[in-house]
Scaffold this active site. Sequence first.
Site, mmCIF file in Angstrom:
data_model
loop_
_atom_site.group_PDB
_atom_site.id
_atom_site.type_symbol
_atom_site.label_atom_id
_atom_site.label_comp_id
_atom_site.label_asym_id
_atom_site.label_seq_id
_atom_site.Cartn_x
_atom_site.Cartn_y
_atom_site.Cartn_z
ATOM 1 N N GLN A 1 0.850 -1.185 0.000
ATOM 2 C CA GLN A 1 0.000 0.000 0.000
ATOM 3 C C GLN A 1 0.892 1.243 0.000
ATOM 4 O OE1 GLN A 1 -1.309 1.677 3.730
ATOM 5 N NE2 GLN A 1 -3.415 1.260 3.183
ATOM 6 N N GLY A 2 0.810 2.042 -1.043
ATOM 7 C CA GLY A 2 1.636 3.250 -1.109
ATOM 8 C C GLY A 2 0.849 4.492 -0.731
ATOM 9 N N TYR A 3 0.683 4.709 0.546
ATOM 10 C CA TYR A 3 -0.061 5.876 1.021
ATOM 11 C C TYR A 3 0.873 6.878 1.705
ATOM 12 C CZ TYR A 3 -4.756 3.790 0.342
ATOM 13 O OH TYR A 3 -5.903 3.258 -0.161
ATOM 14 N N SER A 4 1.418 6.468 2.881
ATOM 15 C CA SER A 4 2.158 7.416 3.716
ATOM 16 C C SER A 4 3.431 7.896 3.034
ATOM 17 C CB SER A 4 2.544 6.754 5.040
ATOM 18 O OG SER A 4 1.394 6.440 5.759
ATOM 19 N N SER B 1 4.512 -1.575 4.101
ATOM 20 C CA SER B 1 4.614 -2.983 4.510
ATOM 21 C C SER B 1 4.792 -3.851 3.269
ATOM 22 C CB SER B 1 3.349 -3.438 5.232
ATOM 23 O OG SER B 1 3.059 -2.573 6.285
ATOM 24 N N GLU C 1 -10.289 -0.755 6.697
ATOM 25 C CA GLU C 1 -9.154 -0.969 7.593
ATOM 26 C C GLU C 1 -9.521 -0.690 9.044
ATOM 27 O OE1 GLU C 1 -5.632 1.558 7.195
ATOM 28 O OE2 GLU C 1 -4.399 -0.213 7.513
ATOM 29 N N SER D 1 -3.224 7.191 13.640
ATOM 30 C CA SER D 1 -2.619 7.024 14.962
ATOM 31 C C SER D 1 -3.630 7.284 16.067
ATOM 32 C CB SER D 1 -1.449 7.991 15.119
ATOM 33 O OG SER D 1 -1.948 9.297 15.324
#
Lengths: 344, 404
Positions: B129-132, B164, B247, B379
């Site tokens: 997953q390429g988000y952050s 990840s 999620e 978070s």
Amino acid sequence: MDFGLSEDQRQFGEALRRFLSDRVTMELRRAGGDAALWAGLTELGVPGLLVPEEAGGAGLGMLDAALVGEALGRHAAPTPFLGSAVLAPVALRSTAHLPELAAGRMRVAVGLGALTGSTGTCTLRRDGGRISGNLTGLIDAAGATHLLLALPDGALALVAAYAEGVTLRPRPSLDRLRPLADVDLTAAPAEWLAADAARVLDAGRVVLAAETLGAAQSMLDQAVVYAGQRRQFGRSIASFQGVKHACAEMAAWLEPCRAFVWYAAQAQDAPDAEAHLLACQVKAHLDEVARDVARHATEVHGGMGFTELLGLPFWFKRIAANRQVLGGPERCREEAAAAQGLAA
Amino acid sequence: MDLTLSDRHRALRADLREFIARHGHRSPPVGGGGGRKRPDQRVLDWQSLLIEHGFAARSVPTRYGGYGAEHDVLDAALITEAFNAAGISLGIQGQGIRMLVPTLLEVGNEEQRRRWIGPTIRGELHWAQGYSEPEAGSDLASLRTRAHVEDGNFVINGQKIWTSSAHYADMMFLLVRTEPDRPKHLGISYLLLPMATSGIEVRPLATMTGHATFNEVFFTDVRLPTDQIVLGRGDGWKVANVTLKHERMLLGDSSKLVHRLHRLRALLAETVVDGAPLLSRPVWRDRFLRLQGEVLAGKYHQMRLLSEASRDQDSGLGLLVVKYYGTTLAWRLATLAVDALGEAGLAYEPHDEVGEDSAATAWYADWMYDLGLIIGGGSSNIQKNIIAERGLGMPREPKPMGGA
């Protein structure tokens, strides 16, 4: 499966909330209650909730009793509900007293400290067929017509409050809305009860947990409203993260408690092997969560929370007193441990 | 309140019992903090067995390789509960299966569904997953990885972080800024990128668990055909929110808490100090019982939410607290476990691609990985903002002057 409240329960809850918001004013709390409140709740059928229909009650279950407890806690209502409408009907099941209970005329003060590791005094003993000795810290003692007492050997007895040999002395309490008393008995006539004391205690613990949930929810709601109104540094203090996070933390802990209370209450009426474990754990858990909520909700109110001006200490003290009644959380967890074979 | 199961759900429960009794021993091991290796043959065989019985990809239509059952929240909960109680694997839980597949089913086009869903649910194809990004964490919509169009291709430049499984993934679903002139939430696109494309560099990030689970990913003039996009240009934020919804619920799942409580109880009963198991000592027992109360609240709360979801009722605040409650409680359960392991638990030997971790290492890895879960997926501090603002109706923090 439907994990939720029935239409009847929702409607009754709605009627009860309307009644309580109308009647339980800050003036009433400051006066320590009045007779009209219990009379009004009697009209709604509250004293007979757990009394079987054939004895004049509503024949409802522990979930219904818990929902009423939650509403009474939310409004910090001064009523004899716990003693007279929960503990007494369970203890007096299949006795001739039930119709009087259902009619709201029989009011029962309760002293079960001998069974719950109370730090108070209990020297009650059988005296022939009668009962003698002293007991401190009876709850729901104001206006009591009867006393429900536990002896150290686990026996339950019912004693008429005005019988010979009974001296009831009211005592000031932290929670002014739930009056306490001490009692001295000298060969007082007693009716010995067949009920299982553990079931009586479990019912009381579930309802105390529900009441504590309602009281804590009210404190959180009041904190959110107050924070929205109070302005400092040119903005509502509810927009400060420190205040928001305190409220979010309270909500995160409190919100899951509701389903726990519902489930534990429902388990008391089902053939559920974990009913006793759940009653102990739900009271212990609510005692812990609500103590934190009571503290943080008071803090959000700043100095106003510490004063009597807004009346917030009524809820704070109800939560604090509920924690110690019918066994504090440490005691309840010890019993929960024993219930799952973990005690030493 | 009616806690009895319908005939159909009772039948499912019976099927689960039978399946677990018959096939449970074939399950790969569970626990030890997050997916960190490419599934081996045992995992792939287990996955195909689960799909065949409808215990994985249950509501994915058969034309895409799934089991094709109607979506039913209680079915899913019964399966998760039974597998967790038996301590067996629920199959592959990668971000492709948990996040991309539901997203494609909801907003992907037919070609994308046919091409990607089958191999993903079978475990043949792995997604990162390429988000952050380094400067776009909690404020994800401020992401800077950009793509411009050149000869029918997006040309991607920038950097992702906390990615990840990027070190073994075949594909990445990622958010990039394609419309720099539009407001920040409306300038993002959701792309599907093969990791073998030239110009991608993956650098593993060492984390406190000692397992290589996270990476930094760098993009230098990476070319991707413009049709490899979900919905249209500028729709990426909308697509990502479909995924994030999936999620948040997964990250607080209470059956994981129940299972962990069982493991914790066994550990406290087995750990004997000075001739007595820890569970027989009041101090340890009380710590355990406090956590048990918290897990029970989480468990019945989830039953309530499932029931409300099956009635299409919006649980509001009840749903918003799940991630925060579940991840912080999971961490505290592991905390009691590492305390019980004591000094002997300090022998910490994490394995990566080969070998299984010892029980002590697995508890420590869980304990540290759980801290990662408290931080990741929104978070805990952001969760508290969400609970306060959306759940309690408290006002948002005023925007700083001149901010985006």
